[in-house]
Design a protein around this motif. Structure first.
Motif, PDB file in Angstrom:
ATOM      1  N   THR A  82      28.555  51.246  74.065  1.00 43.25           N
ATOM      2  CA  THR A  82      29.856  51.742  73.934  1.00 43.25           C
ATOM      3  C   THR A  82      29.964  51.608  72.227  1.00 43.25           C
ATOM      4  N   PHE A  83      29.632  50.252  71.828  1.00 43.06           N
ATOM      5  CA  PHE A  83      29.819  49.979  70.254  1.00 43.06           C
ATOM      6  C   PHE A  83      28.714  49.809  69.551  1.00 43.06           C
ATOM      7  N   SER A 118      34.796  47.601  65.492  1.00 43.76           N
ATOM      8  CA  SER A 118      33.760  48.632  65.199  1.00 43.76           C
ATOM      9  C   SER A 118      34.491  50.011  64.159  1.00 43.76           C
ATOM     10  N   ASP A 176      33.893  48.116  85.963  1.00 44.94           N
ATOM     11  CA  ASP A 176      34.776  48.644  84.727  1.00 44.94           C
ATOM     12  C   ASP A 176      35.979  47.886  84.493  1.00 44.94           C
ATOM     13  N   ARG A 232      36.528  45.398  76.126  1.00 45.02           N
ATOM     14  CA  ARG A 232      36.610  46.609  75.175  1.00 45.02           C
ATOM     15  C   ARG A 232      37.487  46.079  73.865  1.00 45.02           C
ATOM     16  N   GLN A 255      27.402  43.245  81.250  1.00 47.41           N
ATOM     17  CA  GLN A 255      28.519  43.638  80.416  1.00 47.41           C
ATOM     18  C   GLN A 255      27.906  43.794  78.898  1.00 47.41           C
ATOM     19  N   ALA A 295      36.413  46.792  69.957  1.00 44.39           N
ATOM     20  CA  ALA A 295      37.235  48.043  69.417  1.00 44.39           C
ATOM     21  C   ALA A 295      37.545  47.522  67.956  1.00 44.39           C
ATOM     22  N   PHE A 329      35.043  45.381  81.901  1.00 44.77           N
ATOM     23  CA  PHE A 329      34.768  46.023  80.832  1.00 44.77           C
ATOM     24  C   PHE A 329      36.091  46.507  79.873  1.00 44.77           C
ATOM     25  N   GLU A 330      37.010  46.883  80.793  1.00 45.39           N
ATOM     26  CA  GLU A 330      38.262  47.274  79.934  1.00 45.39           C
ATOM     27  C   GLU A 330      39.072  45.776  79.494  1.00 45.39           C
ATOM     28  N   ILE A 389      28.568  46.957  76.384  1.00 43.70           N
ATOM     29  CA  ILE A 389      29.008  46.889  75.028  1.00 43.70           C
ATOM     30  C   ILE A 389      28.336  47.565  74.083  1.00 43.70           C
TER      31      ILE A 389
END
Ligand code: UP5
Ligand code: MG
Length: 190
Positions: A29-30, A189, A175, A182, A22, A186, A178-179, A26
């Motif tokens: 994505t971030f 960020s 996934d 997230r 994970q 979020a 991760f949802e 992360i």
């Protein structure tokens, strides 16, 4: 945006709970820098450093390496990075680790992620990983689980009392998990 201290998320959970997996998602994505304490120690273990043998023996027995060694590696990685957002994966593993980090680095985590996973599932994942880790065998996994319960969980409880822990059910597809992770990042960020 400029901060005077780095943004730090501790990512905790038992052996095989999916911390590393994970964290990679992360980080991608971030824009976090992923620092796995275990990976830093395994790297140090195979370098010519004076602590190589001791680190190997600790990992083989599922024991926690002395705080000063792990913290020095984490601190070096933070200081040599241009980034200010860090995921610290698999650390702190004991109250002693936590207190030493607070003392030496002098920062508190902004958030703490805790991946909750049934023991049978963690055991199954670790034993089917097949990446040649010297601690991925049934004897060591049992010791790692024991250490997780007696020493790691008190750290999770400490941060729970401070309202910093986000507990994530770690069973499901990558996934799906991760949802659930997230939204926590979020918010931080940009
Ligand atoms: N996998 C991942 N997610 C999955 C999912 N949702 N469904 C199905 N399979 C999933 O995942 C483990 C395996 O499961 C992988 O094959 C993955 O594909 C699959 P991973 O993401 O690697 O889980 P992770 O939680 O990172 O497991 P790891 O084994 O790395 O956890 P440990 O906490 O045991 O290991 P770590 O490297 O952090 O520490 C190892 C040792 O180093 C410790 O025992 C200790 O001796 C020492 N150490 C210290 O002394 N001090 C420290 O601060 C850190 C480590
Ligand atoms: Mg890992």
């Amino acid at each position: 945006s400029k901060r005077t201290s780095p943004f730090i998320a501790f990512v905790l959970g038992g052996p095989g709970s999916g911390k590393g997996t994970q964290c990679m998602m992360i980080a991608d994505t971030f824009g976090f820098t992923h620092l796995s304490a275990g990976d830093l120690l395994r790297k140090e273990m195979v370098s010519d450093g004076e602590n190589g043998v001791m680190i190997r023996n600790s990992i083989k027995e599922g024991k926690i390496v002395p705080s000063e060694i792990t913290i020095r590696l984490i601190q070096k990685a933070i200081e040599s990075s241009e980034n200010y957002k860090f995921l610290i994966d698999g650390f702190p593993r004991s109250d002693e680790n936590r207190i030493a980090f607070e003392r030496i680095v002098g920062v508190e985590p902004d958030l703490v992620l805790f991946f909750e996973c049934p023991e049978e599932e963690m055991m199954k994942r670790v034993l089917s990983r097949n990446q040649g880790r010297i601690d991925d065998n049934i004897e060591t996994v049992k010791k790692r689980l024991q250490v997780f319960h007696t020493l790691n969980l008190p750290v999770v409880n400490y941060y729970s009392r401070k309202g910093k822990v986000h507990k994530i059910n770690a069973v499901g597809t990558l996934d799906e998990i991760f949802e659930k992770v997230r939204p926590l990042f979020a918010a931080f960020s940009k």
